[in-house]
Design an enzyme around this catalytic site. Structure first.
Site, PDB file in Angstrom:
ATOM      1  N   ASP A 246       3.941   6.346  11.652  1.00  0.00           N
ATOM      2  CA  ASP A 246       4.477   5.058  12.081  1.00  0.00           C
ATOM      3  C   ASP A 246       5.434   4.495  11.060  1.00  0.00           C
ATOM      4  OD1 ASP A 246       2.539   4.146  10.271  1.00  0.00           O
ATOM      5  OD2 ASP A 246       1.063   4.147  11.894  1.00  0.00           O
ATOM      6  N   LYS A 268       6.672   0.676  15.728  1.00  0.00           N
ATOM      7  CA  LYS A 268       7.565  -0.242  16.461  1.00  0.00           C
ATOM      8  C   LYS A 268       9.024   0.132  16.191  1.00  0.00           C
ATOM      9  CE  LYS A 268       4.969  -4.574  16.404  1.00  0.00           C
ATOM     10  NZ  LYS A 268       4.014  -4.545  15.334  1.00  0.00           N
ATOM     11  N   MET A 381      -0.287  -8.030   5.309  1.00  0.00           N
ATOM     12  CA  MET A 381       0.294  -8.592   6.540  1.00  0.00           C
ATOM     13  C   MET A 381       0.324 -10.112   6.464  1.00  0.00           C
ATOM     14  SD  MET A 381      -1.599  -6.099   9.291  1.00  0.00           S
ATOM     15  CE  MET A 381      -3.115  -5.819   8.388  1.00  0.00           C
TER      16      MET A 381
HETATM   17  N1  SAH Z   1      -3.155   1.003   5.352  1.00  0.00           N
HETATM   18  C1  SAH Z   1      -2.144   0.280   4.625  1.00  0.00           C
HETATM   19  C2  SAH Z   1      -2.015  -1.137   5.085  1.00  0.00           C
HETATM   20  C3  SAH Z   1      -1.521  -1.294   6.482  1.00  0.00           C
HETATM   21  S1  SAH Z   1      -1.308  -2.947   6.934  1.00  0.00           S
HETATM   22  C4  SAH Z   1      -2.474   0.350   3.129  1.00  0.00           C
HETATM   23  O1  SAH Z   1      -3.562   0.781   2.752  1.00  0.00           O
HETATM   24  O2  SAH Z   1      -1.610  -0.020   2.334  1.00  0.00           O
HETATM   25  C5  SAH Z   1       0.371  -3.197   6.614  1.00  0.00           C
HETATM   26  C6  SAH Z   1       0.583  -4.128   5.446  1.00  0.00           C
HETATM   27  O3  SAH Z   1       0.403  -3.403   4.243  1.00  0.00           O
HETATM   28  C7  SAH Z   1       1.953  -4.694   5.328  1.00  0.00           C
HETATM   29  O4  SAH Z   1       2.099  -5.830   6.160  1.00  0.00           O
HETATM   30  C8  SAH Z   1       2.013  -5.088   3.879  1.00  0.00           C
HETATM   31  O5  SAH Z   1       1.301  -6.255   3.647  1.00  0.00           O
HETATM   32  C9  SAH Z   1       1.220  -3.951   3.242  1.00  0.00           C
HETATM   33  N2  SAH Z   1       2.084  -2.876   2.718  1.00  0.00           N
HETATM   34  C10 SAH Z   1       2.069  -1.578   3.052  1.00  0.00           C
HETATM   35  N3  SAH Z   1       2.955  -0.877   2.320  1.00  0.00           N
HETATM   36  C11 SAH Z   1       3.534  -1.746   1.491  1.00  0.00           C
HETATM   37  C12 SAH Z   1       4.537  -1.650   0.490  1.00  0.00           C
HETATM   38  N4  SAH Z   1       5.113  -0.480   0.186  1.00  0.00           N
HETATM   39  N5  SAH Z   1       4.907  -2.780  -0.174  1.00  0.00           N
HETATM   40  C13 SAH Z   1       4.340  -3.943   0.124  1.00  0.00           C
HETATM   41  N6  SAH Z   1       3.383  -4.109   1.047  1.00  0.00           N
HETATM   42  C14 SAH Z   1       2.992  -3.025   1.735  1.00  0.00           C
END
Ligand code: SAH
Length: 461
Positions: A246, A268, A381
Site C-alpha cells: 500500500d 489509496k 495518524m
Molecule cells: N504500521 C505502521 C503504521 C501504520 S498507520 C507502523 O508501524 O509504522 C500510518 C501512520 O503511521 C501514519 O499516519 C503516520 O502517523 C505513521 N507513519 C508511518 N510511516 C511514517 C513515516 N515514515 N514518517 C512519519 N510517520 C509515519
C-alpha cells in the site's frame, strides 16, 4: 572464469596444517568444523595462553617428513620461513596432496575462497587471489540474504532425497519438485524450526495430485528507508511471486523485491478509494491458493496500527500458511532519525504508541492517562486531529508548554521535523502543509530533535 570452485568431500580426508601462527590456527579452526582427519605440525610449538587453539588436534612439534604427508588430501603451509615453505610445498606435492601456501598464491595449487559455512550448505566466493577483500565483501552481502534456517532445509532435503527419487523418477519433474519445495511453506517451516511439519508438507507436495500450496508472509517494511528492512524482510521480498503493498511502502523498497514479482497496489490513490480490508484479505487468500509466495508488505510494523492482526486471522481461517515478519515501526524510525529518545532517565519513564484515529463508533482514548507527566506519546495518524488532540491533553492536565515534534516522512530523503509546544500543535500542523505520513511526538523528549538542537545550542551560548 579464471578459477574454478570445486567442493571436496571432507569425510575421511586427511588435512595437514603446518605452522603455529594465527594463519595456521585459522585453518585448524576451519577444518575442525569438518569431519576431516586433521593433523597439525607446529615446528616451534603450539601457542599457549589466550591465543591457544581451543579443542582441535594435539600439535606435533616438528617439521613434517615425506612420510608424514603421505595420503594427505590437502596440506596448508603457514610457516614464516620462505625457504621452508617452498620445501614443504614440494614435499607435499610429491606425496600427492594439493598444497596451499598461506599468502603465497604463486606457490599454491589452490586458493581458499571466502566461505559461508551453513553446515549442510557451503558457499564460496573466489577472485583468484586478486581481491580477497572484495570476496569478503561479496560474502557478507550474500550472507545477509541467506535464510537463517538454510541448514535445516538442506537437512530435510537430504533426509527425503531417496524418497523423492523413488516417487518422482523423471529428472525434470524432480527438479521442478525441489524448486517448488525449496520456495514453498515446507522450507519456511523447516527454517523456522518446525521440522516435523516441514516434513509433512514436503511429503504432501510429493503427492502430485495435491494442489500447490502457497504461503503468505505479512511483512513490516519499516518507515521507508530501505536499509531499515530486516534481513528476513529482504529475503522474503526477494523470494516473493506476488507483492501486495500500500501507500506507505515507497518505491525504494519495492525496488529491492524480485524483479519479476507481480505487484498489486491496494492503497489509496487520488482517483479511487483504497481497497477495502476484506477484499485485501480475499486477494491474499486467492493468490496463495494459486500456489504463489505472497508478501503482504506494510509500512512500519504489521502489528502496530497496521491491521496485520486481522490479516493473520483471515489467513488462519482460510487455512493458508502464514508468517509474520516484524518491521521497524514509525515511532522508532522517526525517533531515531529525528534524534528524539523515546525514554530518558530525566524526562520520560514510558512511551505510548497511540492513534488519534479510533474506529468509527470505537472507544475514545483515555486522555487522563495519556496526559500524565514523564511520558512520551507517539501519535500515529494524528495530523488530521492535531488541534483536538492537543486540546484534550491540555484539558486533562498536560502542560500547554510541553514540547512537541512533528516528523513527516521519517527516515526518508524528504524527512521534515517541526518543533513547538503542545498548545500550538494544531497551528504547527496546519502551517506545515504536510503531504507525507507524519508522526506527532508529545513530551519533553520531543525537544531533543535535531531541529531543536540549534536552538538549544543558542540558549546555552
Ligand atoms: N504500521 C505502521 C503504521 C501504520 S498507520 C507502523 O508501524 O509504522 C500510518 C501512520 O503511521 C501514519 O499516519 C503516520 O502517523 C505513521 N507513519 C508511518 N510511516 C511514517 C513515516 N515514515 N514518517 C512519519 N510517520 C509515519
Amino acid at each position: 572464469m579464471r578459477v574454478f570452485l570445486a567442493s571436496i568431500p571432507m569425510d575421511d580426508a586427511r588435512v595437514v596444517v603446518v605452522g603455529d601462527g594465527e594463519a595456521a590456527l585459522a585453518k585448524l579452526r576451519l577444518f575442525g568444523k569438518t569431519p576431516a582427519d586433521l593433523v597439525w605440525f607446529a615446528p616451534n610449538g603450539a601457542p599457549t595462553g589466550p591465543g591457544a587453539l581451543q579443542g582441535g588436534p594435539e600439535a606435533i612439534v616438528r617439521v613434517p617428513t615425506a612420510e608424514d604427508l603421505r595420503g594427505a588430501r590437502l596440506v596448508f603451509v603457514a610457516v614464516d620461513d620462505a625457504d621452508l615453505a617452498v620445501e614443504l610445498a614440494a614435499l607435499a606435492r610429491a606425496a600427492g596432496a594439493q598444497v596451499n601456501v598461506v599468502d603465497r598464491p604463486a606457490l599454491s595449487d589452490f586458493h581458499t575462497p571466502a566461505l559461508i559455512d551453513r553446515d549442510e550448505v557451503v558457499i564460496g566466493v573466489a577472485t583468484g587471489g586478486s581481491a580477497p577483500i572484495l570476496a569478503r565483501d561479496v560474502r557478507s552481502r550474500i550472507e545477509a540474504v541467506l535464510p537463517a534456517g538454510l541448514t535445516q532445509v538442506a537437512k530435510l532435503a537430504r533426509d527425503l532425497r531417496e524418497t523423492v527419487i523413488a516417487s518422482v523418477p523423471d529428472f525434470m519433474a524432480r527438479r521442478r519438485f525441489w524448486e517448488k519445495a525449496f520456495r514453498g511453506p515446507a522450507a519456511d517451516l523447516a527454517a523456522s524450526g518446525r521440522p516435523a511439519e516441514a516434513r509433512r508438507e514436503m511429503l504432501r507436495l510429493l503427492n502430485v495430485a495435491a494442489p500447490e500450496q502457497g504461503v503468505v508472509h505479512i511483512v513490516g517494511a519499516g518507515p521507508g528507508d530501505p536499509e531499515l528492512l530486516t534481513l528476513k524482510a529482504l529475503r522474503v521480498l526477494q523470494d516473493a511471486d506476488v507483492i501486495i503493498h500500500d501507500k506507505l511502502v515507497p518505491e525504494a523498497i519495492l525496488d529491492r523485491a524480485r524483479r519479476d514479482a507481480h505487484r498489486l497496489y491496494v492503497g489509496k490513490s487520488r482517483s479511487n478509494h483504497s481497497v477495502p480490508q476484506d477484499q485485501i484479505e480475499t486477494l491474499m487468500v486467492e493468490e496463495a491458493r494459486k500456489g504463489q509466495r505472497v508478501v503482504r508488505l506494510k509500512g512500519g510494523d504489521p502489528f502496530v496500527f497496521g491491521r496485520g492482526g486481522e490479516e493473520l486471522e483471515a489467513m488462519r481461517r482460510a487455512g493458508v500458511p502464514v508468517f509474520v515478519v516484524p518491521g521497524i515501526t514509525a515511532a522508532l524510525g522517526c525517533a531515531a532519525s529525528a534524534g528524539i529518545p523515546l525514554t530518558h532517565r530525566d524526562h520520560a519513564q514510558s512511551v505510548t504508541f497511540v492513534t488519534a484515529q479510533e474506529k468509527p463508533g470505537g472507544v475514545a482514548p483515555d486522555w487522563s492517562r495519556l496526559a500524565g507527566p514523564n511520558q512520551t506519546l507517539a501519535i500515529y495518524m494524528g495530523a488530521g486531529r492535531a488541534a483536538e488532540t492537543a486540546a484534550r491533553l491540555i484539558e486533562a492536565g498536560r502542560d500547554p508548554q510541553t514540547p512537541v515534534a512533528i516528523v513527516e516522512n521519517g527516515s526518508r530523503p524528504d524527512e521534515r521535523v517541526i518543533n513547538g509546544a503542545l498548545a500550538d500543535l494544531g497551528d504547527l500542523v496546519a502551517r506545515a502543509h504536510l503531504t507525507g505520513p507524519a508522526l506527532l511526538f508529545v513530551g519533553e523528549c520531543a525537544a531533543f530533535s535535531a531541529a531543536e538542537l540549534d536552538v538549544r545550542a543558542e540558549l546555552v551560548a
